[in-house]
Design an enzyme around this catalytic site. Structure first.
Site, PDB file in Angstrom:
ATOM      1  N   GLU A  25       0.841  -1.190   0.000  1.00 53.62           N
ATOM      2  CA  GLU A  25       0.000   0.000   0.000  1.00 53.62           C
ATOM      3  C   GLU A  25       0.877   1.241   0.000  1.00 53.62           C
ATOM      4  O   GLU A  25       1.818   1.308   0.780  1.00 53.62           O
ATOM      5  CB  GLU A  25      -0.920   0.033   1.234  1.00 53.62           C
ATOM      6  CG  GLU A  25      -1.926   1.168   1.121  1.00 53.62           C
ATOM      7  CD  GLU A  25      -2.897   1.268   2.311  1.00 53.62           C
ATOM      8  OE1 GLU A  25      -2.785   0.472   3.258  1.00 53.62           O
ATOM      9  OE2 GLU A  25      -3.758   2.141   2.253  1.00 53.62           O
ATOM     10  N   GLY A  59       3.224   2.177  10.609  1.00 49.95           N
ATOM     11  CA  GLY A  59       3.021   1.444  11.846  1.00 49.95           C
ATOM     12  C   GLY A  59       2.748  -0.023  11.589  1.00 49.95           C
ATOM     13  O   GLY A  59       3.277  -0.897  12.266  1.00 49.95           O
ATOM     14  N   ALA A  60       1.924  -0.291  10.579  1.00 51.80           N
ATOM     15  CA  ALA A  60       1.534  -1.663  10.294  1.00 51.80           C
ATOM     16  C   ALA A  60       0.731  -1.684   9.000  1.00 51.80           C
ATOM     17  O   ALA A  60       0.402  -0.630   8.456  1.00 51.80           O
ATOM     18  CB  ALA A  60       0.682  -2.228  11.435  1.00 51.80           C
ATOM     19  N   MET A  61       0.415  -2.901   8.539  1.00 59.19           N
ATOM     20  CA  MET A  61      -0.305  -3.027   7.278  1.00 59.19           C
ATOM     21  C   MET A  61      -1.231  -4.232   7.301  1.00 59.19           C
ATOM     22  O   MET A  61      -0.842  -5.325   7.707  1.00 59.19           O
ATOM     23  CB  MET A  61       0.707  -3.135   6.132  1.00 59.19           C
ATOM     24  CG  MET A  61       0.084  -3.263   4.767  1.00 59.19           C
ATOM     25  SD  MET A  61      -0.928  -1.809   4.363  1.00 59.19           S
ATOM     26  CE  MET A  61      -2.170  -2.595   3.339  1.00 59.19           C
ATOM     27  N   GLU A  62      -2.466  -4.014   6.816  1.00 59.46           N
ATOM     28  CA  GLU A  62      -3.553  -4.978   6.968  1.00 59.46           C
ATOM     29  C   GLU A  62      -3.632  -6.034   5.882  1.00 59.46           C
ATOM     30  O   GLU A  62      -4.730  -6.578   5.645  1.00 59.46           O
ATOM     31  CB  GLU A  62      -4.883  -4.215   7.011  1.00 59.46           C
ATOM     32  CG  GLU A  62      -5.319  -3.572   5.671  1.00 59.46           C
ATOM     33  CD  GLU A  62      -4.938  -2.103   5.509  1.00 59.46           C
ATOM     34  OE1 GLU A  62      -3.960  -1.676   6.156  1.00 59.46           O
ATOM     35  OE2 GLU A  62      -5.594  -1.405   4.725  1.00 59.46           O
ATOM     36  N   ASN A  63      -2.555  -6.380   5.206  1.00 63.98           N
ATOM     37  CA  ASN A  63      -2.599  -7.394   4.146  1.00 63.98           C
ATOM     38  C   ASN A  63      -3.475  -8.581   4.564  1.00 63.98           C
ATOM     39  O   ASN A  63      -3.405  -9.057   5.695  1.00 63.98           O
ATOM     40  CB  ASN A  63      -1.187  -7.912   3.874  1.00 63.98           C
ATOM     41  CG  ASN A  63      -0.168  -6.812   3.871  1.00 63.98           C
ATOM     42  OD1 ASN A  63      -0.242  -5.902   3.058  1.00 63.98           O
ATOM     43  ND2 ASN A  63       0.742  -6.854   4.827  1.00 63.98           N
ATOM     44  N   GLU A  85      -5.504  -2.951  12.518  1.00 63.79           N
ATOM     45  CA  GLU A  85      -5.218  -3.802  11.354  1.00 63.79           C
ATOM     46  C   GLU A  85      -6.224  -4.942  11.255  1.00 63.79           C
ATOM     47  O   GLU A  85      -6.657  -5.300  10.175  1.00 63.79           O
ATOM     48  CB  GLU A  85      -3.787  -4.341  11.412  1.00 63.79           C
ATOM     49  CG  GLU A  85      -2.701  -3.265  11.508  1.00 63.79           C
ATOM     50  CD  GLU A  85      -2.842  -2.133  10.507  1.00 63.79           C
ATOM     51  OE1 GLU A  85      -3.337  -2.357   9.384  1.00 63.79           O
ATOM     52  OE2 GLU A  85      -2.466  -0.995  10.852  1.00 63.79           O
ATOM     53  N   HIS A  91      -9.502  -3.722   9.826  1.00 62.22           N
ATOM     54  CA  HIS A  91      -9.451  -3.521   8.377  1.00 62.22           C
ATOM     55  C   HIS A  91      -9.937  -4.751   7.611  1.00 62.22           C
ATOM     56  O   HIS A  91     -10.321  -4.641   6.447  1.00 62.22           O
ATOM     57  CB  HIS A  91      -8.011  -3.240   7.922  1.00 62.22           C
ATOM     58  CG  HIS A  91      -7.645  -1.777   7.847  1.00 62.22           C
ATOM     59  ND1 HIS A  91      -8.473  -0.827   7.315  1.00 62.22           N
ATOM     60  CD2 HIS A  91      -6.507  -1.124   8.195  1.00 62.22           C
ATOM     61  CE1 HIS A  91      -7.853   0.366   7.345  1.00 62.22           C
ATOM     62  NE2 HIS A  91      -6.669   0.208   7.885  1.00 62.22           N
ATOM     63  N   GLU A 121      -9.800   4.161   6.116  1.00 58.36           N
ATOM     64  CA  GLU A 121      -8.977   4.610   7.244  1.00 58.36           C
ATOM     65  C   GLU A 121      -9.772   5.373   8.298  1.00 58.36           C
ATOM     66  O   GLU A 121      -9.632   5.128   9.488  1.00 58.36           O
ATOM     67  CB  GLU A 121      -7.786   5.436   6.747  1.00 58.36           C
ATOM     68  CG  GLU A 121      -6.801   4.653   5.871  1.00 58.36           C
ATOM     69  CD  GLU A 121      -6.245   3.398   6.528  1.00 58.36           C
ATOM     70  OE1 GLU A 121      -6.388   3.232   7.767  1.00 58.36           O
ATOM     71  OE2 GLU A 121      -5.668   2.553   5.806  1.00 58.36           O
TER      72      GLU A 121
HETATM   73  C1  7MF Z   1      -3.380   2.894  13.637  1.00 50.53           C
HETATM   74  O1  7MF Z   1      -3.675   2.392   7.984  1.00 50.53           O
HETATM   75  C2  7MF Z   1      -3.719   4.038  12.960  1.00 50.53           C
HETATM   76  C3  7MF Z   1      -3.070   4.375  11.804  1.00 50.53           C
HETATM   77  C4  7MF Z   1      -1.433   2.204   5.985  1.00 50.53           C
HETATM   78  C5  7MF Z   1      -0.189   2.551   6.710  1.00 50.53           C
HETATM   79  C6  7MF Z   1      -1.657   1.671   9.022  1.00 50.53           C
HETATM   80  O2  7MF Z   1      -3.457   0.226   8.459  1.00 50.53           O
HETATM   81  C7  7MF Z   1      -2.749   1.351   8.034  1.00 50.53           C
HETATM   82  C8  7MF Z   1      -2.209   1.065   6.616  1.00 50.53           C
HETATM   83  C9  7MF Z   1       0.049   4.813   7.786  1.00 50.53           C
HETATM   84  C10 7MF Z   1      -0.186   5.693   8.828  1.00 50.53           C
HETATM   85  C11 7MF Z   1      -0.876   5.276   9.949  1.00 50.53           C
HETATM   86  C12 7MF Z   1      -1.343   3.971  10.050  1.00 50.53           C
HETATM   87  C13 7MF Z   1      -1.118   3.065   8.995  1.00 50.53           C
HETATM   88  C14 7MF Z   1      -0.404   3.497   7.851  1.00 50.53           C
HETATM   89  C15 7MF Z   1      -2.068   3.571  11.275  1.00 50.53           C
HETATM   90  C16 7MF Z   1      -1.748   2.423  11.971  1.00 50.53           C
HETATM   91  C17 7MF Z   1      -2.411   2.089  13.133  1.00 50.53           C
HETATM   92  N1  7MF Z   1      -3.327   0.750   5.737  1.00 50.53           N
HETATM   93 BR1  7MF Z   1       0.988   5.388   6.311  1.00 50.53          BR
HETATM   94 ZN    ZN Z   2      -5.414   1.735   8.486  1.00 48.17          ZN
END
Ligand code: 7MF
Ligand code: ZN
Length: 869
Positions: free
Chosen positions: A125, A265-269, A302, A305, A324
């Site tokens: 992403e 921070g993390a990614m919801e794959n 995550e 998501h 988001e």
């Molecule tokens: C809690 O949104 C709140 C926001 C994109 C990467 C994680 O799950 C996500 C991903 C960014 C900035 C903030 C966060 C994330 C991303 C996030 C993480 C945990 N889809 Br860039």
């Molecule tokens: Zn997110």
């Protein structure tokens, strides 16, 4: 509308894809110096004109071969440029096979497939998949994935991708392979794979319909003792989503992989979340209460998501807040249920006001649904996330909890498996509640923070209270005129006895007009209005409160958020008056009422220590800066500190008492009650440290040395790092010696130094850049040291411009390594026009230097250009 640069992508240009990809079969062969990726795509023509060419996205790929329905294409039958692979003529339905070589070890952008310490990881992403293979890289193209990973078995025993493992085997010369299949069609931004040497914590979750899902958390070898909390967090989140939203896990396997090099921070794959180690690893001696809380929230985010983002995804990246904003809202509610609702709300609003309000008032202001961008990576913003969550929350406030839940159900019933827009979401809500939310949609399309000017009038004879509300919103880049917003405005009337005077306690007013008057009947005495309770809308509310009215609200408002808010307003007024006075040769005046109110907070603290800690904290320097015409960071710093110092000089005994009684004996636990006690105790210590007395320092040093948990150790260390005393170096050295092999703790050590208030900070940050603990390639290190300094208002904005020059140097250096991280750092210049001419000229020079650097990335260029516009 803003006139976007020629390379900008615009929402109004959206067109459905000309081709769809039904399935992709991916073979990834990993070697030490490269990887080979073979992709077989099943493609069908969609809505495009019958002769429109097939255009695939690709970036930094070395194409080896292309086959169409099995026939190898000579180079004359396709076109290649730096961003695309195009085929002029293709059938209605066909198979395309490409083979590419990529260089994961040379991938310092950490987008696509890259190497970290323990192996290979991906981040796709928003547009990383095109760095792995040629594909139609947009979220409305959803395919079924089959992925086979081949690698050396010794070095990379763990081979993971989305979905279920369906086959595995041995290859020649010590290699092995695993094949994964994901039954859910997904956009390519949700693809993930991992090939690494990792330890695994296993567990399982029984869903309410009886599905037994296997859970796993993979971490660097030796870290298993730090992932128990994250596993519990995952199970808490799964249970909560079943109970609150009726949403169940749809997978047999759900894994989290933690990696130390990660941009976000993390990614919801799908089924394979990748996490920054910062949001997985925790042990009482390495992680603070805040870290534990963040792990709960990020793990939940995550996981949530999986429904809000994965099952229903975004049609295009302008709709980012669809997933988001909604997921942050869900994560906030989870946090509120798990910890303290009031305290979590206060923290969210403190952050929103400091970061999002500033964004909305600056050159990067954009709507929750932006209408154009140069680099989508720059739009993962606090506006899209946190203001987006407020927009969802406002819908709930307007239509009520029950309708909101019906709206969610309808949203999933209608759109499961689809890629949709923010309009689709709001339509489901409006339909479920049988209401009209068309004016409300402006929250998605107009940037800027609305201001509500309010005036109350009490008619004693008629027992009538009326509230006049006038709304306005300042212009933002590209939006000169704003239409009125639909604002849910929650109001209570607090009586002279401190009780709510409205029979229903709180009334939700719907503000829709530029000017409106609301009348309350049968009000027996002159009330104090409690406005925007629980922060019912992301707006600035102005009301001319007297000091007495504010202290009345602080003491009695039934809405804890507004009790806190009244205290913040009182402190802010005092500080702003103090800054004015100092500017005119006068002094800060501290009213008795403020000290009395603070004493009362301390006296009431045993009821809710966490709340007391929040209420005792003064507005941040950055937030204060947003409230003045021309920022004098030194004056803000000095006046705020003077007010802060006054409290311990008057309330020494009370603070010492709070310090003594809020001990948390016994085994450490990060639960809300214990964390609240530590928060208050450390707030008391922080205030006592303002006295700059040896006794306080001794207390602080003793806490630092005796602490059995990171919360107390770090709180003490941060206070010592703020003071020019012999204890400072001793503590910093001891801390580093103890923790030098624990990267996340080293980040904290860097952070307390970069955020210290000492005038020597820039010199120290520069020294630390050369320290073995620092590494410009690791985002966490950059966020801790450079990001910490960037947010250090008084030192970053030093009058001589040295802070600006330093940041410009670092942005340029980073841009060559990791443009996404560089662009984030460049946001430090956002508010440069709020400062005096001398600072402005230094900032302008720094920004121009960034903008004019040869080879500047699109993302950094976008930030610098907007800031200078
Ligand atoms: C809690 O949104 C709140 C926001 C994109 C990467 C994680 O799950 C996500 C991903 C960014 C900035 C903030 C966060 C994330 C991303 C996030 C993480 C945990 N889809 Br860039
Ligand atoms: Zn997110």
């Amino acid at each position: 509308m803003r006139d976007p640069a020629p390379s900008a992508v615009r929402l109004k240009d959206y067109a459905p894809p000309a081709f769809l990809i039904d399935s992709i079969d991916l073979e990834v062969e990993l070697f030490e110096d490269h990887a080979r990726v073979r992709a077989r795509l099943a493609i069908t023509r969609h809505l495009g004109a019958p002769r429109s060419p097939l255009v695939l996205d690709g970036e930094e790929l070395e194409l080896e071969s292309v086959k169409l329905d099995g026939r190898a294409l000579p180079s004359g039958e396709y076109a290649l440029d730096a961003q695309h692979l195009s085929l002029e003529q293709v059938p209605e339905r066909f198979r395309l096979e490409t083979t590419c070589r990529i260089q994961p070890r040379a991938n310092t952008k950490l987008m696509g497939l890259y190497a970290a310490e323990s192996g290979f990881f991906t981040q796709c992403e928003a547009e990383g998949f095109r760095r792995i293979t040629y594909f139609i890289d947009r979220p409305d193209v959803m395919a079924k994935y089959t992925v086979t990973i081949h690698a050396d078995r010794q070095r990379y025993p763990v081979l993971l991708s989305n979905g279920n493992p369906v086959a595995s085997g041995a290859g020649s010369s010590g290699r092995h392979w695993v094949k994964w299949h994901d039954p859910f069609p997904k956009p390519c931004y949700l693809f993930a794979m991992v090939a690494a040497k990792l330890d695994k914590l296993e567990d399982e979750f029984l869903t309410r319909s009886g599905r037994r899902a296997r859970l796993a958390i993979y971490v660097d070898p030796g870290k298993l003792d730090q992932c128990g909390f994250a596993m519990q967090a995952l199970k808490r989140a799964m249970k909560w989503d079943e109970e609150v939203f009726g949403l169940e896990l749809d997978l047999d396997h759900y894994s989290i992989v933690a990696v130390g090099d990660f941009n976000a921070g993390a990614m919801e794959n799908k089924g394979l979340n990748l996490f920054n180690t910062k949001y997985v690893l925790a042990r009482p001696d390495t992680a603070t209460d805040g870290d534990f809380l963040n792990i709960d929230r990020v793990v939940a985010h995550e996981y949530f998501h999986n429904w809000t983002g994965n099952r229903v995804t975004c049609r295009d990246w302008f709709q980012l807040s669809l997933k988001e904003g909604l997921t942050v809202y869900r994560e906030q509610e989870f946090g509120a249920d798990l910890y303290s609702r009031a305290v979590e709300r206060i923290r969210e609003v403190r952050h929103l006001r400091a970061a999002q309000f500033a964004e909305d008032a600056g050159p990067m202001a954009h709507p929750v649904r932006p209408d154009s961008y140069m680099e989508i990576g720059n739009f993962y913003t606090t506006t899209v996330y946190e203001k987006g969550a407020e927009v969802v929350r406002m819908i709930r406030t307007l239509i009520g909890a029950e309708n909101f839940r019906k709206g969610m159900d309808l949203y999933f019933a209608r759109h499961d498996g689809e890629a949709v827009t923010c309009d689709d979401f709001v339509r489901a809500m409006a339909d479920a509640a049988r209401t009209d939310l068309s004016q409300f949609m402006r929250w998605y399309d107009q940037a800027g923070t609305p201001v509500l000017e309010t005036k109350g009038e009490y008619d004693a004879a008629g027992k009538r209270y009326s509230l006049a509300v006038k709304q306005s919103c300042a212009p933002t880049p590209g939006q000169d005129k704003k239409m009125p917003f639909h604002v849910p405005f929650s109001v209570g009337l607090v009586g002279p006895d401190g009780r709510d005077m409205l029979p229903e306690g709180t009334r939700v007013l719907s503000v829709r007009q530029p000017e409106e008057r609301f009348v309350f009947e049968n009000v027996e005495a002159r009330p104090v209005p409690s406005l925007a309770r629980d922060f019912s809308a992301p707006v600035i509310v102005n009301y001319d409160y007297t000091e007495a009215e504010l202290t009345h609200l602080m003491a009695h408002d039934s809405d804890p958020f507004n009790r806190w808010n009244a205290g913040q307003r009182l402190a802010l007024d005092i500080i702003l008056r103090g800054i004015e006075a100092v500017k005119n040769g006068g002094r800060l005046a501290i009213p008795r009422a403020f000290l009395d109110a603070s004493a009362r907070l301390l006296a009431d603290a045993p009821e809710d220590p966490a709340f007391a800690a929040e209420a005792l904290a003064l507005p941040s320097e950055g937030y204060i800066a947003e409230q003045v015409e021309i920022v004098d960071p030194d004056a803000i710093h000095a006046v705020r500190n003077e007010l802060k110092r006054k409290l311990p000089s008057v309330l020494r005994q009370e603070l010492l008492q709070a310090y003594r009684v809020n001990r948390t004996p016994g085994a450490y636990s990060p639960d809300a009650a214990s964390a609240g006690k530590r928060a208050l105790r450390n707030a008391a210590l922080a205030l006592l440290m303002e006295l700059d007395e040896p006794e306080a320092r001794a207390l602080c040093m003793k806490q630092f040395e005796d602490a059995d948990n990171m919360t107390d150790a770090l709180a003490a260390l941060a206070l010592l790092a703020n003071c020019d005393c012999p204890e400072r170096e001793r503590a910093l050295d001891a801390f580093y010696a103890k923790w030098k092999d624990e990267p996340l703790v080293v980040d904290k050590w860097l952070g307390v130094q970069s955020t210290s208030r000492l005038p020597s900070v820039l010199a120290e940050v520069k020294r630390l850049m050369a320290h073995p603990a620092f590494n410009l390639r690791n985002p966490n290190k950059v966020y801790a040291l450079i990001g910490g300094f960037r947010g250090n208002q008084v030192r970053f904005h030093a009058a001589d411009g040295a802070g600006y020059a330093f940041l410009a140097d670092q942005v340029n250096a980073l841009d060559a390594i990791n443009p996404q991280v560089a662009a984030r750092m460049a946001r430090g210049f956002d508010r440069w026009r709020k400062f005096d001419p001398r600072r402005q000229s230094h900032a302008r020079a720094a920004l121009e230097r960034i903008r004019d650097t040869k080879g500047v990335s699109k993302g950094v260029l976008e930030i610098a250009t907007l800031a200078l516009a």
